[in-house]
Design a protein around this motif. Structure first.
Motif, PDB file in Angstrom:
ATOM      1  N   ASP A 144      -2.624   4.122  -5.548  1.00  0.00           N
ATOM      2  CA  ASP A 144      -3.534   3.878  -4.698  1.00  0.00           C
ATOM      3  C   ASP A 144      -4.921   4.517  -4.877  1.00  0.00           C
ATOM      4  O   ASP A 144      -4.805   5.506  -5.484  1.00  0.00           O
ATOM      5  CB  ASP A 144      -2.843   3.692  -3.412  1.00  0.00           C
ATOM      6  CG  ASP A 144      -2.745   5.309  -2.745  1.00  0.00           C
ATOM      7  OD1 ASP A 144      -2.307   6.069  -3.750  1.00  0.00           O
ATOM      8  OD2 ASP A 144      -3.167   5.729  -1.711  1.00  0.00           O
ATOM      9  N   SER A 145      -5.966   3.916  -4.100  1.00  0.00           N
ATOM     10  CA  SER A 145      -7.352   4.509  -4.020  1.00  0.00           C
ATOM     11  C   SER A 145      -7.890   4.286  -2.739  1.00  0.00           C
ATOM     12  O   SER A 145      -7.195   3.694  -1.972  1.00  0.00           O
ATOM     13  CB  SER A 145      -7.955   3.828  -4.992  1.00  0.00           C
ATOM     14  OG  SER A 145      -8.540   2.430  -4.708  1.00  0.00           O
ATOM     15  N   ASP A 146      -9.041   5.047  -2.380  1.00  0.00           N
ATOM     16  CA  ASP A 146      -9.561   4.866  -0.994  1.00  0.00           C
ATOM     17  C   ASP A 146      -9.967   3.548  -1.041  1.00  0.00           C
ATOM     18  O   ASP A 146      -9.980   2.926   0.113  1.00  0.00           O
ATOM     19  CB  ASP A 146     -10.929   5.860  -1.167  1.00  0.00           C
ATOM     20  CG  ASP A 146     -10.415   7.395  -0.867  1.00  0.00           C
ATOM     21  OD1 ASP A 146      -9.294   7.484  -0.721  1.00  0.00           O
ATOM     22  OD2 ASP A 146     -11.129   8.321  -1.431  1.00  0.00           O
ATOM     23  N   GLN A 178       2.285   1.684  -3.433  1.00  0.00           N
ATOM     24  CA  GLN A 178       1.398   2.325  -4.446  1.00  0.00           C
ATOM     25  C   GLN A 178       0.932   3.763  -4.298  1.00  0.00           C
ATOM     26  O   GLN A 178       0.971   4.710  -5.137  1.00  0.00           O
ATOM     27  CB  GLN A 178       0.050   1.416  -4.080  1.00  0.00           C
ATOM     28  CG  GLN A 178      -0.254   0.198  -4.813  1.00  0.00           C
ATOM     29  CD  GLN A 178      -1.401  -0.431  -4.499  1.00  0.00           C
ATOM     30  OE1 GLN A 178      -1.811  -0.798  -3.323  1.00  0.00           O
ATOM     31  NE2 GLN A 178      -2.211  -0.780  -5.605  1.00  0.00           N
ATOM     32  N   HIS A 179       1.289   3.949  -2.767  1.00  0.00           N
ATOM     33  CA  HIS A 179       0.865   5.515  -2.595  1.00  0.00           C
ATOM     34  C   HIS A 179       2.042   6.513  -2.982  1.00  0.00           C
ATOM     35  O   HIS A 179       1.989   7.547  -3.349  1.00  0.00           O
ATOM     36  CB  HIS A 179       0.554   5.761  -0.936  1.00  0.00           C
ATOM     37  CG  HIS A 179       0.220   7.206  -0.760  1.00  0.00           C
ATOM     38  ND1 HIS A 179      -1.090   7.582  -0.848  1.00  0.00           N
ATOM     39  CD2 HIS A 179       0.933   8.112  -0.021  1.00  0.00           C
ATOM     40  CE1 HIS A 179      -1.312   8.949  -0.490  1.00  0.00           C
ATOM     41  NE2 HIS A 179       0.019   9.264   0.238  1.00  0.00           N
ATOM     42  N   ARG A 180       2.959   5.938  -2.820  1.00  0.00           N
ATOM     43  CA  ARG A 180       4.460   6.771  -3.406  1.00  0.00           C
ATOM     44  C   ARG A 180       4.456   6.903  -4.922  1.00  0.00           C
ATOM     45  O   ARG A 180       4.729   7.877  -5.295  1.00  0.00           O
ATOM     46  CB  ARG A 180       5.702   5.971  -2.791  1.00  0.00           C
ATOM     47  CG  ARG A 180       7.123   6.737  -3.181  1.00  0.00           C
ATOM     48  CD  ARG A 180       8.180   5.764  -2.825  1.00  0.00           C
ATOM     49  NE  ARG A 180       8.269   4.843  -3.908  1.00  0.00           N
ATOM     50  CZ  ARG A 180       8.810   4.807  -4.885  1.00  0.00           C
ATOM     51  NH1 ARG A 180       9.333   5.820  -5.306  1.00  0.00           N
ATOM     52  NH2 ARG A 180       8.974   3.848  -5.828  1.00  0.00           N
ATOM     53  N   SER A 184      -7.820   7.452   6.689  1.00  0.00           N
ATOM     54  CA  SER A 184      -7.480   7.822   5.394  1.00  0.00           C
ATOM     55  C   SER A 184      -5.835   7.288   5.350  1.00  0.00           C
ATOM     56  O   SER A 184      -5.249   7.072   6.389  1.00  0.00           O
ATOM     57  CB  SER A 184      -7.291   9.149   5.002  1.00  0.00           C
ATOM     58  OG  SER A 184      -6.469   9.905   5.587  1.00  0.00           O
ATOM     59  N   VAL A 185      -5.247   6.982   4.163  1.00  0.00           N
ATOM     60  CA  VAL A 185      -4.079   6.554   4.132  1.00  0.00           C
ATOM     61  C   VAL A 185      -3.155   7.529   4.572  1.00  0.00           C
ATOM     62  O   VAL A 185      -1.962   7.286   5.109  1.00  0.00           O
ATOM     63  CB  VAL A 185      -3.808   5.898   2.454  1.00  0.00           C
ATOM     64  CG1 VAL A 185      -3.836   7.213   1.843  1.00  0.00           C
ATOM     65  CG2 VAL A 185      -2.301   5.374   2.529  1.00  0.00           C
ATOM     66  N   GLU A 186      -3.292   8.814   4.281  1.00  0.00           N
ATOM     67  CA  GLU A 186      -2.521  10.098   4.901  1.00  0.00           C
ATOM     68  C   GLU A 186      -2.298   9.880   6.409  1.00  0.00           C
ATOM     69  O   GLU A 186      -1.425  10.215   7.010  1.00  0.00           O
ATOM     70  CB  GLU A 186      -2.903  11.291   4.369  1.00  0.00           C
ATOM     71  CG  GLU A 186      -2.881  11.459   2.813  1.00  0.00           C
ATOM     72  CD  GLU A 186      -1.400  11.587   2.319  1.00  0.00           C
ATOM     73  OE1 GLU A 186      -0.518  11.769   3.347  1.00  0.00           O
ATOM     74  OE2 GLU A 186      -1.498  11.473   1.024  1.00  0.00           O
ATOM     75  N   PHE A 191      -7.147   1.567   0.651  1.00  0.00           N
ATOM     76  CA  PHE A 191      -7.011   1.878   1.983  1.00  0.00           C
ATOM     77  C   PHE A 191      -8.278   1.019   2.644  1.00  0.00           C
ATOM     78  O   PHE A 191      -7.803   0.354   3.880  1.00  0.00           O
ATOM     79  CB  PHE A 191      -6.865   3.202   2.350  1.00  0.00           C
ATOM     80  CG  PHE A 191      -7.012   3.613   3.630  1.00  0.00           C
ATOM     81  CD1 PHE A 191      -6.074   3.362   4.407  1.00  0.00           C
ATOM     82  CD2 PHE A 191      -8.466   4.158   4.225  1.00  0.00           C
ATOM     83  CE1 PHE A 191      -6.137   3.716   5.772  1.00  0.00           C
ATOM     84  CE2 PHE A 191      -8.388   4.302   5.541  1.00  0.00           C
ATOM     85  CZ  PHE A 191      -7.326   4.008   6.546  1.00  0.00           C
ATOM     86  N   LEU A 237       0.760  -1.196   0.015  1.00  0.00           N
ATOM     87  CA  LEU A 237       0.142  -0.091  -0.044  1.00  0.00           C
ATOM     88  C   LEU A 237       0.794   1.287   0.064  1.00  0.00           C
ATOM     89  O   LEU A 237       0.552   2.277  -0.736  1.00  0.00           O
ATOM     90  CB  LEU A 237      -0.753   0.043   1.245  1.00  0.00           C
ATOM     91  CG  LEU A 237      -1.852   1.309   1.264  1.00  0.00           C
ATOM     92  CD1 LEU A 237      -2.717   1.184   0.277  1.00  0.00           C
ATOM     93  CD2 LEU A 237      -2.550   1.220   2.603  1.00  0.00           C
ATOM     94  N   GLY A 246       1.460   6.955  -6.438  1.00  0.00           N
ATOM     95  CA  GLY A 246       0.217   7.701  -7.025  1.00  0.00           C
ATOM     96  C   GLY A 246      -0.701   6.766  -7.521  1.00  0.00           C
ATOM     97  O   GLY A 246      -1.597   7.135  -8.094  1.00  0.00           O
TER      98      GLY A 246
END
Length: 668
Positions: free
Chosen positions: A202-204, A196-198, A224-226, A207, A193, A200
């Protein structure tokens, strides 16, 4: 029908500000802020100073910040960071001892094998980590020894995880292989995850899927992932600072021991991957700091990381409580963090201070001027003046030999007649005529007075009184350098505020002029005088002040003229042709002459003059005594704390004299 006995428990309300708590009392705050403003502070700084000092019953920001620093010192002075190493060392010693006992009593063992094993145990490295790693492949003969060694691997696994995930040490106590596999799956999914976020990608939904599978490992319940990354990065950065706070030897020992965590090199690799991703995603975290622990209570890796986080939270609270950056507000203070670190009472104190700050702004006591700067509002000045007038009245009533002085207003004896009320009237109401007017109006409008009566402004009648003389009062206050240098600045302003409040609320028919005189003289409104900073120019230009007073009196020819002069020095400046101020010390003969001439002019018009002499300057004493004899004036030499009462008392005396003399105004 079954009866149930219900029981209730009551405790302190913890859901935010108490909804039943009374509103904060702003009287103390307003008085303290205004006092500092009159001393020369800006309203913004004055409010900040008050909030830092606190109230009589509520801790201020300085006290809370001191407790934050004390808490920080306590944490550093209580703990040391070798708790995990010491625990591993004890388990290792226990395992080796149990193994040696087993070897000694095992009669069936081959002597050569026994000797080899004993020699292997005898020659273990002195380094705990090296000894643990060397025994990784040892075939334990004692079940108790094997259990102790397995506990080392279990402890290391839980501590290493607790460094990154708070509470994991307790959660995985007595964990099964299935539990450990679940942790490994969580780490694998988490790293995927984060990657993926790094990128860009990933999606809600990604998460949400992750939290559905592994949410039990995150009691903070990120939304949230943040938020998840923030939680993990703060913990990981604290873990990094923990390692950097250790001695090089301790750090090396733990790095070598980490490979034995759960006996799984894969776990360590997963944690290292997560750590690297978090450093990329949150480079702004403090990854390079360290602390100096000096205590005796050993901390494990997880608990130590928690203490490092506490220290970081305390540092953040210290910064919030300092309120040192532009735009700082007490709403910025994290009350939950303050309660965690210092207890609920500290949070209540901070919340109260924030309410005071908010109420001072929202309640209209501070107003932003055209230049963007905060100022005391007219409402604040009025409220302060009311308080200072009460103080002056107490001083006046307490003066030896003084009669009871009532501040009821300017009305004279009643004549028996009444008239319609007009704005500014201070005469008492004629209640009978007022109610009668209301009844008549209500009936005329088709109403029924028996069902309720409402007064309108037009219904009100006041009792007519004998005409009483109105007064034009000029208060001249010295603002030369010596007034501030000798501590007379604040009492002077308090006096002006008290007199202004009296005239504007109780004797509204009178007119008051506030005139300051230093190198030059100037007419001011009460707000300007209240905010006037201390003057650093030398010069006591009473001559200019008298000229302005004369102009004021000429604009009120039908009123009794009252001149009140507060000063701590004889005249040292006067106006010359062209409007320039000429300063001379010792006082020039010309300065004295033009000042005396202007006083004579006012005296000839019937102006009642009172000098309030502050201090013991012989030249001033000679001057004011001579002038009082010359123009039939008075000299009062009050103590600073009695100045307000003295000025108010002289105002009453002058008004009483004007009315007793027949109510005639000056003749020009």
């Amino acid at each position: 029908m079954t009866a149930h006995n219900a029981s209730s428990k009551y405790g302190q309300y913890t859901g935010g500000p108490d909804p039943l708590a009374p509103p904060v009392d702003l009287a103390e705050a307003l008085e303290a802020v205004a006092e500092d403003v009159m001393s020369g502070y800006s309203p913004r700084r004055a409010l900040q100073e008050f909030l830092h000092r606190g109230t009589r019953t509520n801790a201020g920001l300085d006290e809370l910040a001191g407790r934050v620093q004390q808490r920080r010192r306590e944490l550093l002075g209580r703990h040391r960071l070798d708790g995990t190493l010491q625990e591993v060392k004890k388990l290792l010693e226990s395992a080796v001892l149990d193994e040696r006992k087993q070897l000694a009593r095992d009669a069936m063992m081959d002597d050569t094998d026994r000797d080899f094993r004993q020699m292997q145990l005898q020659n273990l490295p002195t380094s705990t980590s090296a000894a643990v790693n060397e025994l990784a492949s040892y075939d334990w003969q004692s079940s108790m020894a094997r259990e102790s060694y397995e506990r080392i691997k279990d402890l290391l696994g839980r501590e290493v995880l607790d460094q990154r995930f708070a509470g994991m040490k307790e959660a995985l106590e007595s964990a099964t292989e299935e539990d450990r596999a679940a942790v490994s799956r969580m780490l694998g999914d988490l790293n995927a995850l984060l990657e993926q976020h790094r990128l860009g990608e990933d999606s809600d939904a990604d998460f949400q899927t992750f939290m559905e599978r592994h949410g039990r490992f995150f009691p903070e319940d990120p939304q949230s992932v943040e938020e998840l990354i923030d939680i993990l990065a703060r913990r990981a950065a604290a873990a990094q600072r923990l390692l950097q706070s250790m001695s090089p030897e301790q750090r090396e020992e733990l790095m070598q021991l980490s490979s034995q965590a759960f006996g799984s090199a894969e776990l360590v690799a997963q944690l290292e991957q997560m750590h690297a991703s978090l450093r990329v995603l949150r480079p702004g975290e403090n990854w390079s700091g360290s602390e100096n622990f000096e205590g005796q209570e050993g901390l494990g890796l997880g608990d130590g990381t928690g203490v490092i986080q506490d220290l970081a939270e305390l540092d953040t609270l210290a910064e919030q409580l300092a309120q040192s950056h532009n735009g700082a507000h007490l709403d910025d203070v994290d009350l939950e963090a303050l309660a965690r670190q210092l207890g609920e009472n500290a949070a209540v104190s901070a919340r109260t201070l924030a309410e005071i700050e908010r109420a001072m702004h929202d309640g209209g006591y501070l107003r932003r001027g055209a230049d963007g700067e905060l100022r005391l509002s007219p409402q604040a000045v009025r409220r302060l003046g009311k308080s200072l007038l009460r103080d002056a009245a107490k001083q006046l009533s307490g003066r030896q030999g003084s009669r009871d002085t009532r501040m009821s207003g300017a009305a004279g004896e009643q004549t028996g007649s009444s008239r319609e009320w007009q704005f500014g009237d201070a005469e008492p109401w004629d209640v009978t005529r007022t109610i009668t007017n209301a009844i008549r109006r209500t009936i005329a409008e088709g109403g029924n007075p028996s069902r309720g009566l409402q007064l309108a402004v037009g219904d009100i009648e006041v009792s007519e009184t004998e005409a009483r003389t109105q007064a034009a009062v000029a208060l001249l206050v010295d603002v030369s350098f010596s007034m501030a240098a000798e501590g007379r600045w604040l009492p002077m302003k308090r006096t002006a505020l008290a007199l202004h409040q009296l005239v504007s609320t109780r004797f509204r028919g009178d007119s008051l002029a506030l005139i300051t005189f230093g190198r030059y003289a100037q007419s001011m409104d009460i707000g300007e005088l209240t905010a006037l900073p201390a003057q650093h120019e030398q010069g006591t230009n009473l001559h200019h002040g008298l000229l302005l007073a004369g102009r004021f009196f000429r604009s009120h020819p039908t009123m009794a003229h009252v001149l009140l002069i507060v000063t701590d020095g004889e005249p040292t400046a006067h106006l010359v042709a062209g409007g320039e101020s000429l300063f001379s010390w010792p006082p020039a003969e010309e300065t004295i002459q033009v000042t005396v001439s202007e006083l004579d002019r006012l005296g000839r018009t019937g102006t009642q003059v009172t000098f309030f002499r502050l201090g013991d300057d012989p030249g001033l004493e000679r001057f004011v005594q001579g002038m009082a004899r010359r123009i039939g004036g008075r000299v009062v030499a009050p103590a600073l704390e009695d100045l307000g009462g003295a000025v108010v008392g002289e105002y009453f005396r002058a008004r009483f004299k004007a009315n007793h003399d027949g109510g005639t105004g000056p003749v020009f």
